[in-house]
Design an enzyme around this catalytic site. Sequence first.
Site, PDB file in Angstrom:
ATOM      1  N   LYS A 107      -8.836  -5.146  11.585  1.00  0.00           N
ATOM      2  CA  LYS A 107      -7.634  -4.441  12.049  1.00  0.00           C
ATOM      3  C   LYS A 107      -6.986  -5.164  13.228  1.00  0.00           C
ATOM      4  O   LYS A 107      -5.759  -5.286  13.292  1.00  0.00           O
ATOM      5  CB  LYS A 107      -7.979  -3.001  12.444  1.00  0.00           C
ATOM      6  N   TYR A 145     -14.800  -3.869  10.585  1.00  0.00           N
ATOM      7  CA  TYR A 145     -13.501  -3.223  10.404  1.00  0.00           C
ATOM      8  C   TYR A 145     -12.589  -3.488  11.593  1.00  0.00           C
ATOM      9  O   TYR A 145     -11.410  -3.816  11.419  1.00  0.00           O
ATOM     10  CB  TYR A 145     -13.685  -1.719  10.206  1.00  0.00           C
ATOM     11  N   LYS A 180      -1.836  -1.885  -5.339  1.00  0.00           N
ATOM     12  CA  LYS A 180      -2.694  -2.325  -6.437  1.00  0.00           C
ATOM     13  C   LYS A 180      -2.979  -1.228  -7.457  1.00  0.00           C
ATOM     14  O   LYS A 180      -3.524  -1.510  -8.524  1.00  0.00           O
ATOM     15  CB  LYS A 180      -4.021  -2.859  -5.887  1.00  0.00           C
ATOM     16  N   GLY A 218       0.810  -1.222   0.000  1.00  0.00           N
ATOM     17  CA  GLY A 218       0.000   0.000   0.000  1.00  0.00           C
ATOM     18  C   GLY A 218       0.831   1.254   0.000  1.00  0.00           C
ATOM     19  O   GLY A 218       0.480   2.252   0.633  1.00  0.00           O
TER      20      GLY A 218
END
Length: 274
Positions: A167, A163, A37, A12
């Site tokens: 994480k 989420y 990506k 990333g």
Amino acid sequence: MNFSNKTVFITGASRGIGFEIAKKMASLGANVVIAAKTATPHPKLPGTVFSAAEEIERIGGRALPLVLDIRDENHVFEAVEKAVETFGGIDILVNNASAISLTGTLWTDMKKYDLMHQVNARGTFLTSKACLPHLLKAENPHVLTLSPPLNIEARWFENHVAYSMAKFGMSLCTLGMAAEFKNKVAFNSLWPKTIIATAAIEFAVGNADMLDKARKPSIMADAAYEIFKQDHKTTTGQFFIDEEVLKAANYTDFDVYKVNPALGDHELIPDFFI
């Protein structure tokens, strides 16, 4: 510490915190693998793997841009091998890639749930697994995962269960792998004390006004650098907060990290998991 000819693999890394860490390490002489990506410009989000690599080279660093979806097992192993072929090894891995959707249970479709778990928890596990054979050969190997401290309290889950699960899955990789590879590879997590001015805040959270009360990604890059300087045998299994890392390293001027230097410290917005 001399990072010349050390190789840092960052997922990333085309924008945001990952890109800032890439620039920081390149400025210190490290080779940087930009694994993300984004191959073509996004209409709203700045940066591609290629533009990030060009910027690294513009400041005198060496970069390898790799278009990579860390959900794809074969592509991850291929990317790691390409990095090793290019630079001779891997010394540091930064698990930065992450997907975010701060939605409640009824508003989280399973496609989004799967994306977060495949990128966050599974992606961290997979990329660590792929890099480990090479990290085990490095002189001072580090894996740094951008994930929160393991504070398992209901308040961190109640508003966005899916989420938070994804994480904290990243943080569990830090906890478990630090013990599994003790004295061999350092595994640590790093998290910001305040929100950081990134695309995630502007678009995923949906509030560009919050950016004025945020810190710049450079504070995370400086904190990462301070962690990488440490001995992998003694600094492992830790859940670091950026400001605390820098204070321990005798940094005193934190106004330079504010998006709006005129704001007082009390006006900065604490991060979601702090």
